[in-house]
Each structure stands twice: as structure tokens, then as C-alpha cells.
Write an enzyme that holds these catalytic residues in place. Structure first.
Site, PDB file in Angstrom:
ATOM      1  N   LYS A  38      35.335  50.913  47.889  1.00  0.00           N
ATOM      2  CA  LYS A  38      34.117  50.039  48.018  1.00  0.00           C
ATOM      3  C   LYS A  38      34.590  48.900  47.559  1.00  0.00           C
ATOM      4  O   LYS A  38      35.894  48.870  47.549  1.00  0.00           O
ATOM      5  CB  LYS A  38      33.082  50.205  46.721  1.00  0.00           C
ATOM      6  N   ARG A 134      24.733  55.312  33.237  1.00  0.00           N
ATOM      7  CA  ARG A 134      24.428  53.944  33.516  1.00  0.00           C
ATOM      8  C   ARG A 134      23.721  53.899  34.726  1.00  0.00           C
ATOM      9  O   ARG A 134      22.265  53.147  34.936  1.00  0.00           O
ATOM     10  CB  ARG A 134      25.470  53.835  34.288  1.00  0.00           C
ATOM     11  N   TYR A 256      52.782  26.131  29.852  1.00  0.00           N
ATOM     12  CA  TYR A 256      51.809  24.848  29.398  1.00  0.00           C
ATOM     13  C   TYR A 256      51.648  26.029  27.824  1.00  0.00           C
ATOM     14  O   TYR A 256      51.936  27.019  27.661  1.00  0.00           O
ATOM     15  CB  TYR A 256      50.760  26.040  29.948  1.00  0.00           C
ATOM     16  N   MET A 304      48.250  28.447  38.219  1.00  0.00           N
ATOM     17  CA  MET A 304      47.426  28.482  38.791  1.00  0.00           C
ATOM     18  C   MET A 304      47.468  29.233  39.737  1.00  0.00           C
ATOM     19  O   MET A 304      46.908  30.456  40.478  1.00  0.00           O
ATOM     20  CB  MET A 304      46.195  27.632  39.325  1.00  0.00           C
TER      21      MET A 304
HETATM   22  C1  PLP Z   1      34.135  54.314  42.188  1.00  0.00           C
HETATM   23  C2  PLP Z   1      32.932  55.840  41.848  1.00  0.00           C
HETATM   24  C3  PLP Z   1      34.205  56.740  43.044  1.00  0.00           C
HETATM   25  C4  PLP Z   1      35.779  56.701  43.110  1.00  0.00           C
HETATM   26  O1  PLP Z   1      35.882  56.388  41.291  1.00  0.00           O
HETATM   27  P1  PLP Z   1      37.630  56.949  41.139  1.00  0.00           P
HETATM   28  O2  PLP Z   1      37.881  56.969  39.792  1.00  0.00           O
HETATM   29  O3  PLP Z   1      38.241  55.448  41.841  1.00  0.00           O
HETATM   30  O4  PLP Z   1      37.874  57.738  41.835  1.00  0.00           O
HETATM   31  C5  PLP Z   1      33.089  58.123  42.271  1.00  0.00           C
HETATM   32  N1  PLP Z   1      31.845  57.770  42.480  1.00  0.00           N
HETATM   33  C6  PLP Z   1      30.781  57.071  42.138  1.00  0.00           C
HETATM   34  C7  PLP Z   1      29.644  57.119  42.393  1.00  0.00           C
HETATM   35  C8  PLP Z   1      31.974  55.607  42.055  1.00  0.00           C
HETATM   36  O5  PLP Z   1      31.172  54.467  42.225  1.00  0.00           O
END
Ligand code: PLP
Length: 360
Positions: A38, A134, A256, A304
Site C-alpha cells: 500500500k 479501528r 531561517y 523547502m
Molecule cells: C499495513 C498493514 C500491514 C503491514 O504492517 P507492517 O507493520 O508494515 O508490517 C498488515 N496488515 C494490515 C491490515 C495493514 O493495514
């Protein structure tokens, strides 16, 4: 034209990616290890990463369907797990056409599914909330939800949960989550999936039929480096160069807000990377960078397009020298501490302005 006047790159080592995958998958030989790619493969480029892993992994995982469609459009044919599941009714038809594995994590999604059922023959995962609070259906709802799924859908069902604290080796929460999950699944005996990276590395009892490997795939550890049971190689090296050098007198300030002043005659190097590239402005004075085999501290605020480094103690520094912000020579976990953040955020926030160079 692919001209890069500025030599600032995110260098992506694909052989290291594959070798990290194989090392970690070997820690859980009874499990299938899904590669989670992802957020543009945690900033590494989802399409290139998917291509590099295609011959090695049983499936890929992304957060939502848009990310999976991008992979299909690039010719990736592996099954793709959608961890946030269907976000609307239409997502079910797309998932069915495209061989996406949908996560069911709300009772509402079961309602959408039932509008299609039993014509929906795609693989389903059912997420149970064991304390992350969640996503996921409550343990008390599991029986009710299972009763609403058709026989065909149950056949390939995977029960799943997600850990809140698996990177903390001393925290008893993970074992409590595992126990609660096992209590539920004992009644049903479905395939199961619990472990993220830290689960795979820290908690062998969490290994399931499928594990979901994210951050560690990229050679970034979710746990203290010394505790890792395998040696991982950082896949991303964030690199730039020195574009200017100047000598300052005692009392001169840099950048800055004048947040750094020279306490001794000092040499300052200006590097061509800044917060617009994803190098966070929260980086404090003292944040280390690697320059030609030596380590030097940040001096002054991140701009930046530039950062400034105190190279007074370094031998032989010149314009054009390569600087590593993080990667094989400079642990991203160390850098992240100076920025009050974590490796996950640093990797995923590198901006499109930084060209990626792939090592095949
Ligand atoms: C992102 C995610 C993972 C991977 O988690 P890591 O800590 O990066 O290994 C696994 N399961 C779900 C549901 C996730 O959203």
C-alpha cells in the site's frame, strides 16, 4: 527528457527487497507471506515492487481498491488483498472481476455483499476487532456475520485480526489479542491471519495461514534492530549532494529563524534536499547525515529545497560530494528519532519531486 540537474534520488534496491522477503518468509515456513505494498509500496514504487516480487509471493496487499486497480493496469495478475475492504457497494463487483480479496470489517459490508450473494464468489477475509478498535467486527458479532455468509463464501474465508502493539516485545497486549482470536476461531477452524511485520519477527505464536508483511520487507525494522532475528537490508537509499560550502565565524547563524549559531569557526555544507522532497521540517539540529563515509550533524532549520550540515569536523568535503540522508549507511530509525517520527512515515512521505532509481 529525463534530465536531472539535481542529483537527489531515492535509490531502490530491488534484489535487497526480494532477499528481505525470502529471509522473513523463511521465519514462518508454515505460513503464506503476503507482501503489503500500500501507499505506493511504502514510497518505493508499487508497480516496480510488485513486478520484482511477482514470482515470489502468493498475493499482494493494498489499503483500498484504487491502489489495486493501478497494479492491474500495469499488468500485475496476482491476487490482491484490500485491507480496508469495500468502501461502497460497487467495490464488490470490481473485486469480483479483478480477483481482489476483500476484507469484511463492518456489518454494513455484509449487507452490501448479501445484495450480490450468492453470486459473489470472490475470496473474503473477515476482520475481527481484538483490541485495535479501528476496523473489524466485534467478537460478539462473529456468529451473526458468519450465519449471513453463503456456504461458498465460507469455504475460502480467512479470519483476520490486527495487532496494536506487536513491536513492543514486553507488552502483554499481543498475547491477549492472539488468545481472544484463537478462542473465536477454535469454534470455526477457518484459515487465519494475524501477523504484521512485528508479529512475524516477535511473536511466532501469531503466525497464521497468511502473514501480512509490510515495513520489514523494505528493510526497515518495526522493532529494535538488535532484536531482529534476521538481517534486513534497507531497500531505499535517499541521496543528495553538496551544492555549496561556506566558512562561518563564531556567532554567525545559519538558515531561517537563526536556530543554529556557530560556537567556533565552522564549515557549513548546503545539501539539495528539503521538506518539499519529504525530508521533514521537524528534523532537529544534530540530525545525522552520512557524507563520504563520515557522519555530520544538521545545523539550522530544514528549508523547502535545502538543508545545512555542520561539516567542520570532516576531512575532505567538496561540492558534489554524495550525501546519504538514510539508507544502508545511515539507519532510517536513527534519523526518525531526531524528527519525532517513525520509519513508516519517512518512507511514505518522499515526494514525487524525488526521482527513483531502481537497481535490478
Ligand atoms: C499495513 C498493514 C500491514 C503491514 O504492517 P507492517 O507493520 O508494515 O508490517 C498488515 N496488515 C494490515 C491490515 C495493514 O493495514
Amino acid at each position: 527528457m529525463n534530465y536531472h540537474s539535481r542529483k537527489t534520488y531515492s535509490i531502490i534496491n530491488l534484489p535487497a527487497l526480494v532477499s528481505n522477503y525470502n529471509h522473513i518468509a523463511n521465519l514462518a515456513p508454515q505460513s503464506e507471506t503476503i507482501a503489503i505494498i500500500k501507499a505506493n509500496a511504502y514510497g518505493h514504487g508499487a508497480i516496480e515492487v510488485a513486478k520484482a516480487l511477482s514470482a515470489h509471493v502468493p498475493a499482494l496487499g493494498v489499503a483500498f481498491i484504487d491502489e489495486a486497480i493501478e497494479l492491474r493496469n500495469a499488468g500485475i495478475t496476482l491476487p490482491i488483498l484490500i485491507t480496508e475492504g469495500a468502501l461502497s457497494y460497487e467495490d464488490f463487483s470490481i473485486a469480483l472481476q479483478q480477483n481482489f480479496w476483500l476484507m469484511i470489517h463492518t456489518v454494513e459490508q455484509v449487507g452490501w455483499l448479501n445484495k450480490q450473494s450468492p453470486s459473489y464468489t470472490g475470496k473474503l477475509w473477515l476482520k475481527i476487532d481484538t483490541g485495535m478498535n479501528r476496523l473489524g467486527i466485534m467478537p460478539s458479532e462473529v456468529d451473526n456475520v458468519l450465519a449471513r455468509l453463503a456456504g461458498e463464501q465460507l469455504q475460502s474465508l480467512v479470519l483476520c485480526t490486527h495487532f496494536s502493539s506487536s513491536e513492543e516485545i514486553e507488552n502483554p497486549k499481543t498475547l491477549l489479542q492472539i488468545k481472544q482470536f484463537e478462542r473465536i476461531n477454535q469454534k470455526h477452524g477457518y484459515k487465519k491471519s494475524l501477523a504484521n511485520s512485528a508479529g512475524i519477527l516477535n511473536w511466532p505464536e501469531s503466525h497464521g495461514d497468511y502473514n501480512r508483511l509490510g515495513i520489514a520487507l523494505y528493510g526497515a525494522t518495526p522493532i529494535p534492530v538488535k532484536a531482529s532475528p534476521v538481517k534486513l537490508t534497507p531497500v531505499m537509499t535517499l541521496q543528495s549532494t553538496i551544492i555549496a560550502l561556506r566558512d562561518l565565524s563564531i556567532g554567525d547563524s545559519v538558515g531561517y529563524g537563526e536556530i543554529w549559531q556557530a560556537k567556533r569557526p565552522s564549515r557549513i555544507a548546503t545539501i539539495a534536499i528539503g521538506y518539499a522532497d519529504g525530508y521533514p521540517r521537524s528534523a532537529k539540529n544534530g540530525t545525522p547525515v552520512w557524507i563520504n563515509g563520515q557522519i555530520a550533524p544538521m545545523a539550522g532549520r530544514v528549508s523547502m529545497d535545502m538543508i545545512t550540515i555542520d561539516v567542520t569536523d570532516l576531512a575532505q568535503v567538496q561540492i558534489g560530494d554524495v550525501v546519504e540522508l538514510w539508507g544502508e549507511n545511515m539507519a532510517i530509525e536513527t534519523v526518525a528519532e531526531y524528527m519525532n517520527t517513525i520509519n513508516y512515515e519517512l518512507l511514505t512521505r518522499i515526494s514525487a519531486r524525488v526521482p527513483k532509481k531502481y537497481i535490478f
